[in-house]
Scaffold this motif. Structure first.
Motif, PDB file in Angstrom:
ATOM      1  N   PHE B 190     -13.940   1.854   6.571  1.00 42.95           N
ATOM      2  CA  PHE B 190     -12.841   1.349   5.784  1.00 42.95           C
ATOM      3  C   PHE B 190     -11.452   2.250   5.720  1.00 42.95           C
ATOM      4  O   PHE B 190     -10.626   1.787   5.224  1.00 42.95           O
ATOM      5  CB  PHE B 190     -13.224   1.345   4.394  1.00 42.95           C
ATOM      6  N   TYR B 191     -11.518   3.234   6.564  1.00 42.56           N
ATOM      7  CA  TYR B 191     -10.391   4.168   6.427  1.00 42.56           C
ATOM      8  C   TYR B 191      -9.101   4.138   7.276  1.00 42.56           C
ATOM      9  O   TYR B 191      -9.492   3.776   8.461  1.00 42.56           O
ATOM     10  CB  TYR B 191     -10.926   5.683   6.400  1.00 42.56           C
ATOM     11  N   PHE B 192      -7.940   4.184   7.100  1.00 42.48           N
ATOM     12  CA  PHE B 192      -7.011   4.285   7.748  1.00 42.48           C
ATOM     13  C   PHE B 192      -6.273   5.610   7.671  1.00 42.48           C
ATOM     14  O   PHE B 192      -6.239   6.104   6.560  1.00 42.48           O
ATOM     15  CB  PHE B 192      -6.129   3.166   7.433  1.00 42.48           C
ATOM     16  N   ASN B 194      -2.816   7.682   7.266  1.00 42.44           N
ATOM     17  CA  ASN B 194      -1.643   7.442   6.675  1.00 42.44           C
ATOM     18  C   ASN B 194      -0.571   7.594   7.347  1.00 42.44           C
ATOM     19  O   ASN B 194      -0.186   8.796   7.644  1.00 42.44           O
ATOM     20  CB  ASN B 194      -1.576   8.210   5.157  1.00 42.44           C
ATOM     21  N   ASN B 195       0.056   6.622   7.832  1.00 36.52           N
ATOM     22  CA  ASN B 195       1.161   6.578   8.795  1.00 36.52           C
ATOM     23  C   ASN B 195       2.434   7.348   8.018  1.00 36.52           C
ATOM     24  O   ASN B 195       3.115   7.910   8.842  1.00 36.52           O
ATOM     25  CB  ASN B 195       1.570   5.250   9.258  1.00 36.52           C
ATOM     26  N   MET B 196       2.630   7.063   6.959  1.00 38.27           N
ATOM     27  CA  MET B 196       3.697   7.895   6.210  1.00 38.27           C
ATOM     28  C   MET B 196       3.569   9.362   6.462  1.00 38.27           C
ATOM     29  O   MET B 196       4.732   9.773   6.333  1.00 38.27           O
ATOM     30  CB  MET B 196       3.659   7.272   4.759  1.00 38.27           C
ATOM     31  N   MET B 202       8.102  11.969   4.352  1.00 43.60           N
ATOM     32  CA  MET B 202       6.609  12.559   3.574  1.00 43.60           C
ATOM     33  C   MET B 202       6.650  13.990   3.480  1.00 43.60           C
ATOM     34  O   MET B 202       6.228  14.525   2.420  1.00 43.60           O
ATOM     35  CB  MET B 202       5.435  11.894   4.067  1.00 43.60           C
ATOM     36  N   VAL B 205       8.930  14.687   0.515  1.00 44.34           N
ATOM     37  CA  VAL B 205       8.211  14.701  -0.581  1.00 44.34           C
ATOM     38  C   VAL B 205       7.020  15.686  -0.865  1.00 44.34           C
ATOM     39  O   VAL B 205       6.790  16.140  -2.012  1.00 44.34           O
ATOM     40  CB  VAL B 205       7.301  13.152  -0.522  1.00 44.34           C
ATOM     41  N   ILE B 209       7.010  18.147  -4.151  1.00 45.94           N
ATOM     42  CA  ILE B 209       5.816  18.485  -5.050  1.00 45.94           C
ATOM     43  C   ILE B 209       5.330  19.806  -4.824  1.00 45.94           C
ATOM     44  O   ILE B 209       5.188  20.450  -6.229  1.00 45.94           O
ATOM     45  CB  ILE B 209       4.447  17.762  -4.121  1.00 45.94           C
TER      46      ILE B 209
END
Lengths: 394, 225
Positions: B190-192, B194-196, B202, B205, B209
């Motif tokens: 089910f996993y992808f 994370n292209n971000m 990112m 970001v 954080i």
């Protein structure tokens, strides 16, 4: 009602200062005020208040979204059965379609609310401020802008990102720069492009046990078709208006959006300036394309103006996203500029940039960032004008 | 950085005196080059897709900054102040070229990936910032310490950012697969990825954080108002 009130009164000491569950005071507070108007009396300042508070505002917006949600549920089922070749007529199998769609959509709604409100509660308990209801609307908007086949864990990740990075770091409800629901969608759009765009995700083609039954089925949206050079195959104007097409769950029907708009405008919650100017901006850009399109031989540019605006999420963004009072421009003149450029950019991105089949999300996010700047110049211009007048009078 | 003043005629102090230790530990938290001085952000965004790249970058910066700081500090009384920036640039450029040649000679694969950015170390604000703010006014040994401290402060941010970007962006750590293949949707899971995380925004970001967490723990960094 009386019983509920009594139960609440009995529970109150547990959560008040010195009570057993003092730490959860803010959670308690949120739920109590949600159920009953609290009996607080104003201590100083304005004593006359409008009956409409943040909760009621939010509730109105959610009410306005109900047509979109219900229609979205039905449409999810309709597109599904259309792909399978069952109940292909519009009127057939209403309950099967609606039931199928509800089963697909409700889990997304539940996940969105559970994750978003959970994070909000945690932050409010840490920061010791009352829980605000900003997420009630975002939590409903997020499912409406998702494709039906989006995995639930992605909804959770996107919601968490949007609430924490889009909202809480700026100070919570009312302080965010970007529209929270669109932040969630933009994050997922760039993070998992295969699940958020293309021609595989808009229509659910699997049977109950998860097997894909329709091989090679292309469920591209109208805009997806147009962006890949098949502008002739987009759905008809009437179908786009009523929403009988593939797309994100809640955005296909311009009619449902207009029902919502009517409620928002009637109650004065949505700004008519923004709605009207977004429409005007879109109209202008689509009109320009109509003029130059034949010369360039570009089929996409030649889609009639009104049809262009009914496609995709233009109407949905216009009614529910652009009018978000927190992220929009605050001044009246600013609202006109802000809205006009949203409409303009949305159509521009959609038609000219093949990488983004729909430009509404990016246009709104971009203008969200620009809104404070617009306000600044509007205010400055006003000050200048009045200074001049004062100088003349003196 | 107003505390960065040389102490003339001070009694001879040990290598790990309190003041010298502070030169190392201060940039790790209170005066971190990335999160507090906000220098070197560009490279933090560019080369943190993989931990390996972040480490190579950190080692390169360590080399350039320590030796550059020492050289500038040794020459500080000879460099005319009007042309000091040019003189500092020459020193930095010479060292960067050296690092580039060394990388090409010994770790060619990595060099291919980070090569462009190694050349750009010269424009890394940390280098010029420390030359100008510290090495020009301090003795050689403290300058070297300052170089080590600032690079360590820079390096840990880089590695932490790269850790998350590589883990969620590629499912690997240091090139080893951490998230099993079988979970991926291409293998029926089910996993992808994370292209971000692969995209530079990112990294911004993530740095944001880190700054957020750091400032809520270390309240003296909070600005007034």
């Amino acid at each position: 009602m009386k019983a509920l009130k009594k139960a609440l009164d009995n529970l109150r000491p547990t959560f008040s200062k010195g009570g057993k569950l003092e730490k959860l005071h803010w959670v308690w507070d949120a739920n109590e005020t949600f159920l009953f108007t609290p009996g607080h009396a104003t201590q100083r300042g304005a004593h006359i208040r409008d009956g409409i508070d943040l909760k009621r505002t939010m509730f109105m917006v959610i009410l306005a979204m109900v047509p979109c949600l219900l229609f979205g549920m039905w449409n999810v089922g309709h597109q599904h059965f259309l792909a399978l070749g069952e109940y292909t007529a519009l009127g057939e199998g209403f309950w099967q379609k609606f039931g199928f769609g509800a089963l697909k959509v409700l889990p997304i709604v539940v996940v969105s609310y559970a994750v978003g409100l959970g994070i909000e509660f945690v932050f409010c308990s840490i920061n010791k401020h009352p829980i605000q209801e900003g997420f009630l609307v975002s939590g409903m908007l997020i499912p409406l802008v998702m494709p039906v086949d989006v995995p639930l864990w992605m909804v959770a990740v996107g919601t968490a990102f949007a609430v924490v990075i889009g909202k809480e770091v700026f100070g919570g409800t009312g302080m965010n720069v970007l529209n929270v629901a669109l932040t969630a969608r933009a994050f997922l759009f760039f993070a998992y492009p295969t699940m958020m765009s293309g021609d595989k995700v808009w229509v659910n083609t699997s049977t109950a046990d998860g097997q894909a039954v329709v091989d090679g089925f292309s469920g591209a949206t109208s805009l997806g078709l147009a962006a890949t050079g098949n502008a002739g195959q987009v759905t008809s104007l009437m179908d786009s208006f009523w929403g009988f097409e593939a797309g994100s769950i809640g955005e296909t029907s311009a009619f449902a959006c207009l029902l919502g708009a009517a409620l928002l405008l009637f109650t004065g919650i949505g700004s008519w300036r923004i709605m009207f100017s977004v429409f005007l901006g879109g109209l202008t850009m689509a009109g320009i394309f109509n003029l130059v399109g034949p010369g360039l031989g570009n089929e996409y540019m030649q889609i009639p103006v009104l049809h262009q605006l009914m496609l995709g999420s233009f109407m949905f963004g216009l009614v529910f996203m652009a009018t978000d009072p927190v992220t929009a421009a605050q001044t009246d003149t600013g609202k006109w500029i802000y809205g006009f450029f949203i409409g303009l950019l949305a159509i521009l991105i959609r038609v000219v940039n093949p990488a983004y089949p729909e430009g509404m999300m990016l246009a709104i996010l971009f203008m969200n960032v620009m809104a404070p700047l617009i306000d600044h110049y509007v205010v400055q211009a006003n000050i200048k004008r009045r200074m001049k007048r004062a100088a003349l009078a003196a | 950085m107003s505390t960065d003043t040389a102490t003339p005629a001070a009694p001879k102090e040990g290598l790990f005196s309190k003041k010298n230790r502070k030169l190392i530990t201060d940039p790790l938290d209170d005066n971190n080059p990335i999160t507090v001085q906000v220098l070197g952000i560009c490279s933090a965004l560019a080369i943190t897709v993989k931990i390996e790249n972040a480490l190579v970058m950190s080692i390169s910066v360590l080399f350039v900054l320590v030796f550059g700081n020492m050289a500038v500090s040794a020459l500080r009384n000879l460099i005319p102040s009007r042309i000091r920036i040019i003189a500092q640039l020459v020193i930095a450029a010479g060292l960067v070229t050296l690092v580039d040649i060394l990388l090409k000679a010994y770790v060619y694969d990595v060099s291919k990936q980070v090569g462009v950015y190694v050349g750009l170390i010269i424009t890394n604000c940390i280098i010029m910032g420390r030359f100008e703010a510290y090495a020009m006014g301090n003795k050689v040994l403290p300058s070297a310490m300052d170089g080590i401290g600032n690079t360590l402060g820079y390096a840990w941010i880089l590695v932490v950012v790269a850790f998350f970007r590589e883990l969620f962006g590629s499912g690997t750590l240091m090139g080893f697969r951490v998230i099993p293949e079988s979970l991926y949707s291409t293998e029926g899971g089910f996993y992808f990825n994370n292209n971000m995380m692969i995209l530079p925004p990112m990294a911004l970001v993530l740095v944001g954080i880190i700054i957020w967490v750091q400032r809520s723990r270390n309240t003296k960094l909070l600005e007034e108002g």
